[in-house]
Design an enzyme around this catalytic site. Structure first.
Site, PDB file in Angstrom:
ATOM      1  N   ASP A 159       0.756  -1.317  -0.373  1.00 25.77           N
ATOM      2  CA  ASP A 159      -0.298   0.194   0.162  1.00 25.77           C
ATOM      3  C   ASP A 159       1.162   1.049  -0.091  1.00 25.77           C
ATOM      4  OD1 ASP A 159      -2.520  -2.034   0.799  1.00 25.77           O
ATOM      5  OD2 ASP A 159      -2.230  -1.364   2.602  1.00 25.77           O
ATOM      6  N   GLU A 181     -11.340  -0.034  -3.315  1.00 31.28           N
ATOM      7  CA  GLU A 181     -10.773   0.531  -1.734  1.00 31.28           C
ATOM      8  C   GLU A 181      -9.912   1.583  -1.650  1.00 31.28           C
ATOM      9  OE1 GLU A 181      -9.343  -2.566  -0.078  1.00 31.28           O
ATOM     10  OE2 GLU A 181      -8.130  -4.043  -1.809  1.00 31.28           O
TER      11      GLU A 181
HETATM   12  O1  FUB Z   1      -3.173  -3.706   3.076  1.00 31.83           O
HETATM   13  C1  FUB Z   1      -4.094  -4.421   3.855  1.00 31.83           C
HETATM   14  C2  FUB Z   1      -5.822  -3.302   2.556  1.00 31.83           C
HETATM   15  O2  FUB Z   1      -4.904  -4.402   1.186  1.00 31.83           O
HETATM   16  C3  FUB Z   1      -5.393  -2.349   2.232  1.00 31.83           C
HETATM   17  O3  FUB Z   1      -5.784  -1.270   2.816  1.00 31.83           O
HETATM   18  C4  FUB Z   1      -6.036  -2.494   0.874  1.00 31.83           C
HETATM   19  O4  FUB Z   1      -6.137  -1.088   0.619  1.00 31.83           O
HETATM   20  C5  FUB Z   1      -5.676  -3.451   0.215  1.00 31.83           C
HETATM   21  O5  FUB Z   1      -4.160  -3.031  -0.315  1.00 31.83           O
END
Ligand code: FUB
Length: 663
Positions: A29, A217
């Site tokens: 991320d 997301e």
């Molecule tokens: O790294 C945990 C979660 O997985 C992140 O918050 C999302 O964006 C995905 O990458």
């Protein structure tokens, strides 16, 4: 998988890499930001579950307990500034949740605001918290409460040219931040959404309404040419792609434009990214499960260049292992992460037990090649190259400029010593072969690594300047250095003495080897520079050199003349001129490994055993340096280690003796 060095948590470390850019830990991320002319990277930090696995951690799920910050000026060398926040420090967070997901950091009015998600203590899902610092690398002070009214993950803050700061999070929700940067505006709208027969309240507005948004997301929003780009991962078919939408207003409505990056071929479920412009070039930071091919919740950050079309749309970015950045030819070049190759070239892990060691690229047959772009030769002059290879039959390796027809930079045979079996060097590393430069490219260019026979794997290569450790001795007399160390020596190219371990270096072995008549004969007269001698079936040359270091790095000397570095016997000789007799001095030596030292033909010190190069490790009995010329010689033998030595004379009080010259 090896655990990480705890040192990483405490001290800045320089990490060298192409893709993935961090090779000491998992990173995911990635939010990259440009602060004070440098790129700062705020990734989340995947780890393997602690043992025994706490009940709070789901099987095969993300495990994330803290955040590190990294920085770089060239996007190649990254410094780890260590941990800035641990889950145990978060006043409102669950200290056992291991859910420190994707963060962001922005600078406003000289303060750095770090935004991060965490599971709340009360078990009300994810909240978003803030920590504030005076410098991007911290220390960060945590705000006591999480941001009121904001439930969800993956914060991203846009400092828009309309003067406002906008918080984006989750599946594209957005709210204006107050000037204090730790609260959203009081008039932020809320929305009630039904999940089956459950209703949930969400604040902010949904910028991805009616756009492709399945499991969206990780929103990352930036401004370019008066447009706002809302970029985000979502599931198009079965794993995440990176898509984007554009608007004239930070809070939309946004118009979907297409994909920035397709699904990962590896099947890695997530992708998550950020986009920056650094020194006039756009870059996409994203993640992939390179170092964890069997488990996609342990990810690693990569970078690629990103380009816009003239109409403002973004060109699709193809993931590569080469990544970005101009690599200095004098640094280790991880050529296994090539830019392009012939179809038959494959990469595989160097060591399946420790995947952070990275890959090697195979050149299976005559004509196989791979190309590694953007290598800077401006600091290379009279150089040579060292190459880490593995082969199971005799073969060769050729380095050309640009492509497989380009000018030859260096070439070398790769000889397997044992029958049909690759011979590792004694340290268990890959075989290191060296080759002189036939031609030295100018400036930044591309390397093509190829073979005329094939059947070898190549890990990394490094160009070196010959004068880095030694320079040719001049004709004028030299003084010992400030600490009395003797830095001028005639060194004989190493004699092969294959010893797989240093345990054999007991007195009897050394005495036998060092006093063997053919060997002693090499010292019967003082050699001159470039004198050729024969020892048994080996043709060797004496070299008259000044060492740049107080310790004479024999392994660099061997490398410099493309000779074996391990399992060898080195011979050294120097001439000391004294104005008068200097009585009651002692010869003080450190050597790696065993060595024997002679003054004017008489043995004065025998250092047996598996020794390290430690200053004044052994001292001789009292001796006299006589007026006029004194001939000091040494034999240094080594098995699997890197050989070097340091020699000086000390007086009765242990002080350096310096009142002589070296001829
Ligand atoms: O790294 C945990 C979660 O997985 C992140 O918050 C999302 O964006 C995905 O990458």
């Amino acid at each position: 998988m090896k655990r990480l060095l705890p040192l990483v948590l405490m001290f800045p470390l320089c990490l060298e890499a192409q893709n993935p850019i961090i090779n000491t830990q998992f990173t995911a991320d990635p939010t990259a930001r440009v602060f004070n002319g440098k790129v700062y990277l705020f990734p989340s930090h995947d780890i393997n579950p602690p043992e025994p696995q706490p009940a709070s951690i789901r099987d095969n799920w993300f495990v994330m307990e803290d955040y590190h910050v990294f920085s770089s000026e060239d996007l190649v060398n990254w410094t780890d500034h260590g941990v800035i926040i641990n889950q145990k420090d978060v006043p409102w967070g669950n200290p056992e949740a291991y859910s420190m997901w994707a963060p962001d950091c922005i600078e406003r009015n000289g303060k750095y605001y770090f935004y991060f998600p965490d599971l709340t203590k009360e078990g009300r899902g994810f909240g978003i918290g803030v920590a504030i610092a005076d410098k991007p690398e911290g220390p960060y002070k945590l705000v006591k409460e999480n941001i009121k009214g904001v439930n969800g993950i993956d914060p991203c803050v846009l400092l828009a040219s309309d003067g406002n700061a906008y918080l984006f999070w989750g599946a594209g929700r957005c709210a204006k931040l107050k000037d204090n940067m730790i609260e959203i505006e009081d008039d932020t709208p809320t929305e009630t959404i039904k999940f089956g027969d459950r209703e949930m309240q969400f604040s902010g507005i949904n910028c991805l309404k009616d756009l492709p948004n399945r499991q969206a997301e990780g929103p990352f929003v930036f401004e370019y040419n008066k447009n706002y780009y809302l970029t985000y991962p979502y599931v198009k078919d079965s794993t995440e792609v990176l898509g984007y939408a554009v608007s004239k207003n930070p809070m939309g409505p946004y118009q979907y434009k297409g994909l920035i990056m397709k699904e990962h071929a590896s099947g890695c479920w997530t992708n998550h990214h950020s986009i920056i412009n650094y020194k006039g070039q756009w870059y996409l930071f994203y993640h992939h499960n390179d170092y964890s091919p069997d488990m996609d919740k342990r990810r690693s950050v990569r970078i690629e260049k990103l380009y816009f079309n003239p109409d403002g749309t973004i060109k699709e970015v193809k993931p590569t292992m080469r990544g970005v950045g101009i690599v200095n030819a004098l640094d280790k070049i991880q050529v296994d992460r090539f830019s392009s190759s012939s179809k038959d070239v494959k990469s595989s892990f160097v060591d399946l037990e420790d995947k952070f060691l990275g890959w090697a690229a195979s050149l299976p047959q005559k004509g196989s090649y791979f190309i590694f772009n953007d290598v800077d030769f401006s600091k290379v002059n009279d150089g040579y190259v060292t190459i880490n290879v593995k082969a199971d039959k005799n073969t060769d390796l050729v380095i050309r400029e640009n492509n497989s027809k380009g000018k030859i930079i260096a070439q070398t045979a790769v000889v397997c010593i044992t029958d049909g079996q690759f011979k590792r060097d004694y340290t268990g590393q890959w075989l290191i072969v060296t080759a002189p430069l036939e031609y030295c490219p100018k400036g930044v260019t591309n390397l093509c690594i190829t073979t005329n026979k094939g059947g070898l794997e190549v890990d990394n290569i490094q160009f070196k300047n010959r004068e880095k450790y030694f320079s040719p001795a001049t004709n004028s007399a030299l003084n010992p250095d400030n600490d009395g160390f003797i830095r001028r020596w005639l060194l004989l190219e190493p004699i092969s003495k294959p010893n797989p371990s240093n345990t054999v270096f007991v007195d009897s072995y050394l005495k036998k080897e060092f006093s063997e008549p053919d060997y002693r004969n090499l010292f019967s007269e003082i050699p001159f520079n470039n004198k050729k001698v024969k020892y048994k079936d080996q043709n060797l040359v004496w070299h008259k050199l000044d060492s740049e270091n107080y310790n004479v790095k024999l392994f660099r000397f061997a490398e410099k003349y493309q000779k074996s570095v391990y399992g060898v016997l080195f011979s050294s000789i120097t001439v000391i001129n004294c104005d008068k007799d200097i009585e009651n001095v002692r010869l003080a030596v450190g050597s790696n490994s065993a060595s024997s030292w002679y003054l004017n033909g008489e043995e004065v010190l025998l250092m047996s055993g598996d020794r390290r190069m430690v200053k004044d490790d052994c001292v001789s009995k009292r001796i006299t340096l006589k007026k006029g010329r004194n001939i000091l010689s040494g034999s240094i033998i080594n098995g699997p280690g890197m050989s070097d030595f340091c020699v000086r004379f000390i007086d009765e009080n242990g002080n350096a003796v310096k009142n002589f010259t070296i001829e």
